[in-house]
Design a protein around this motif. Sequence first.
Motif, PDB file in Angstrom:
ATOM      1  N   SER A  36     -41.460  56.575 -65.424  1.00  0.00           N
ATOM      2  CA  SER A  36     -40.769  56.789 -64.152  1.00  0.00           C
ATOM      3  C   SER A  36     -41.153  58.135 -63.549  1.00  0.00           C
ATOM      4  CB  SER A  36     -39.253  56.725 -64.367  1.00  0.00           C
ATOM      5  OG  SER A  36     -38.862  55.447 -64.822  1.00  0.00           O
ATOM      6  N   LEU A  37     -41.248  59.164 -64.402  1.00  0.00           N
ATOM      7  CA  LEU A  37     -41.618  60.484 -63.899  1.00  0.00           C
ATOM      8  C   LEU A  37     -43.022  60.461 -63.313  1.00  0.00           C
ATOM      9  CD1 LEU A  37     -40.219  62.955 -66.602  1.00  0.00           C
ATOM     10  CD2 LEU A  37     -39.298  62.449 -64.340  1.00  0.00           C
ATOM     11  N   SER A  38     -43.922  59.736 -63.979  1.00  0.00           N
ATOM     12  CA  SER A  38     -45.295  59.653 -63.473  1.00  0.00           C
ATOM     13  C   SER A  38     -45.327  59.010 -62.092  1.00  0.00           C
ATOM     14  CB  SER A  38     -46.161  58.849 -64.443  1.00  0.00           C
ATOM     15  OG  SER A  38     -46.228  59.480 -65.705  1.00  0.00           O
ATOM     16  N   GLU A  39     -44.527  57.957 -61.913  1.00  0.00           N
ATOM     17  CA  GLU A  39     -44.490  57.267 -60.629  1.00  0.00           C
ATOM     18  C   GLU A  39     -43.865  58.138 -59.539  1.00  0.00           C
ATOM     19  OE1 GLU A  39     -42.395  53.671 -61.264  1.00  0.00           O
ATOM     20  OE2 GLU A  39     -43.902  52.791 -62.591  1.00  0.00           O
ATOM     21  N   LEU A  40     -42.889  58.968 -59.923  1.00  0.00           N
ATOM     22  CA  LEU A  40     -42.177  59.779 -58.933  1.00  0.00           C
ATOM     23  C   LEU A  40     -42.842  61.128 -58.688  1.00  0.00           C
ATOM     24  CD1 LEU A  40     -38.482  59.132 -60.065  1.00  0.00           C
ATOM     25  CD2 LEU A  40     -39.641  58.178 -58.071  1.00  0.00           C
ATOM     26  N   ALA A  41     -43.870  61.449 -59.468  1.00  0.00           N
ATOM     27  CA  ALA A  41     -44.530  62.747 -59.305  1.00  0.00           C
ATOM     28  C   ALA A  41     -45.075  62.924 -57.892  1.00  0.00           C
ATOM     29  CB  ALA A  41     -45.653  62.893 -60.330  1.00  0.00           C
ATOM     30  N   SER A  42     -45.487  61.820 -57.267  1.00  0.00           N
ATOM     31  CA  SER A  42     -46.046  61.893 -55.910  1.00  0.00           C
ATOM     32  C   SER A  42     -44.983  62.231 -54.867  1.00  0.00           C
ATOM     33  CB  SER A  42     -46.726  60.571 -55.542  1.00  0.00           C
ATOM     34  OG  SER A  42     -45.800  59.495 -55.566  1.00  0.00           O
ATOM     35  N   TRP A  43     -43.706  62.157 -55.262  1.00  0.00           N
ATOM     36  CA  TRP A  43     -42.637  62.484 -54.326  1.00  0.00           C
ATOM     37  C   TRP A  43     -42.540  63.988 -54.080  1.00  0.00           C
ATOM     38  CZ3 TRP A  43     -37.593  59.136 -54.726  1.00  0.00           C
ATOM     39  CH2 TRP A  43     -37.936  57.777 -54.686  1.00  0.00           C
ATOM     40  N   GLU A 103     -38.971  69.096 -57.204  1.00  0.00           N
ATOM     41  CA  GLU A 103     -39.141  68.819 -58.632  1.00  0.00           C
ATOM     42  C   GLU A 103     -38.552  67.462 -58.975  1.00  0.00           C
ATOM     43  OE1 GLU A 103     -38.507  71.278 -62.820  1.00  0.00           O
ATOM     44  OE2 GLU A 103     -36.944  71.378 -61.302  1.00  0.00           O
ATOM     45  N   VAL A 104     -39.131  66.809 -59.976  1.00  0.00           N
ATOM     46  CA  VAL A 104     -38.607  65.554 -60.515  1.00  0.00           C
ATOM     47  C   VAL A 104     -38.334  65.773 -61.992  1.00  0.00           C
ATOM     48  CG1 VAL A 104     -39.028  63.114 -60.915  1.00  0.00           C
ATOM     49  CG2 VAL A 104     -39.959  64.202 -58.869  1.00  0.00           C
ATOM     50  N   LEU A 153     -33.948  64.196 -58.741  1.00  0.00           N
ATOM     51  CA  LEU A 153     -34.768  64.982 -57.824  1.00  0.00           C
ATOM     52  C   LEU A 153     -34.086  66.307 -57.539  1.00  0.00           C
ATOM     53  CD1 LEU A 153     -35.680  62.272 -55.147  1.00  0.00           C
ATOM     54  CD2 LEU A 153     -36.884  62.787 -57.287  1.00  0.00           C
ATOM     55  N   THR A 154     -34.867  67.374 -57.571  1.00  0.00           N
ATOM     56  CA  THR A 154     -34.364  68.673 -57.132  1.00  0.00           C
ATOM     57  C   THR A 154     -34.901  68.916 -55.735  1.00  0.00           C
ATOM     58  OG1 THR A 154     -34.354  69.529 -59.397  1.00  0.00           O
ATOM     59  CG2 THR A 154     -34.259  71.145 -57.613  1.00  0.00           C
ATOM     60  N   LEU A 155     -33.984  69.154 -54.800  1.00  0.00           N
ATOM     61  CA  LEU A 155     -34.365  69.352 -53.402  1.00  0.00           C
ATOM     62  C   LEU A 155     -34.475  70.830 -53.088  1.00  0.00           C
ATOM     63  CD1 LEU A 155     -31.918  66.739 -51.826  1.00  0.00           C
ATOM     64  CD2 LEU A 155     -34.267  66.362 -52.644  1.00  0.00           C
ATOM     65  N   GLU A 156     -35.156  71.132 -51.995  1.00  0.00           N
ATOM     66  CA  GLU A 156     -35.260  72.519 -51.558  1.00  0.00           C
ATOM     67  C   GLU A 156     -33.859  73.087 -51.362  1.00  0.00           C
ATOM     68  OE1 GLU A 156     -37.668  75.125 -48.182  1.00  0.00           O
ATOM     69  OE2 GLU A 156     -37.373  72.976 -47.905  1.00  0.00           O
ATOM     70  N   GLY A 157     -33.611  74.241 -51.938  1.00  0.00           N
ATOM     71  CA  GLY A 157     -32.277  74.826 -51.877  1.00  0.00           C
ATOM     72  C   GLY A 157     -31.508  74.629 -53.171  1.00  0.00           C
TER      73      GLY A 157
END
Length: 227
Positions: free
Chosen positions: A92-99, A198-199, A208-212
């Motif tokens: 899952s992390l590999s797939e979401l890395a592109s996010w 970051e994922v 997911l870690t968002l900006e802020g």
Amino acid sequence: MTTTTSPVTPATPNVAATAAANSGDAKAPSALSSDFETFLTMLTAQMKNQDPLNPIESADFAVQLATFSSVEQQVKTNDLLIALSGQIGLGSLSELASWVGMQARAEAPSYFDGSTPIDLAPAAQSGADAAVLVITDSTEEQVAKKLISPALESYAWDGTNEAGQSLGAGQYRFSLQSYAAGNLIGTDPVAAYSRVVEVQAGANGAMLTLEGGAKVPADTVSALREG
């Protein structure tokens, strides 16, 4: 007169109970899943210390053996499930890395850098004839209200309050109050776009870690776009 003292029979270890108790120990899997040495040692001690006048029935040994085998098999199954879960999580992390670097739309606090507007996705309730966007800061204090059309599906907040004053950089959360004939009929959270930085693998799935610094589960993201 000769006094005869009855021999004291040592307490008989309960192999089944010990094995069952060990199954809840965080260190138990490596000992139980290795081989039957532990069981044989305990069984030998039990046979040595049993009451010769009241020996343990062979059926009891069979029950203890079956219990130990069951616990050992369960430990192996749990280890296998943990390993599979880890592999799935890595996939899952590999797939979401592109996010990472993209903008995700989620009902979470969004970071305002002091100049770039934040794109929102308001959704007024059915029947509303007026809507008010409510903005709160990182302390959950209401800092602004904006009257908007209930028909709007997107809105760019420029970081100002109703008087047009800039609120400055920081994290903000948004909600929408829906009105009909002057009456409040509902308040709903408003999703905002934020950049993914970051994922991470979490206990309940990817986070997911968002900006802020805000964190949201990946499966709560309703839209994704280029950053």
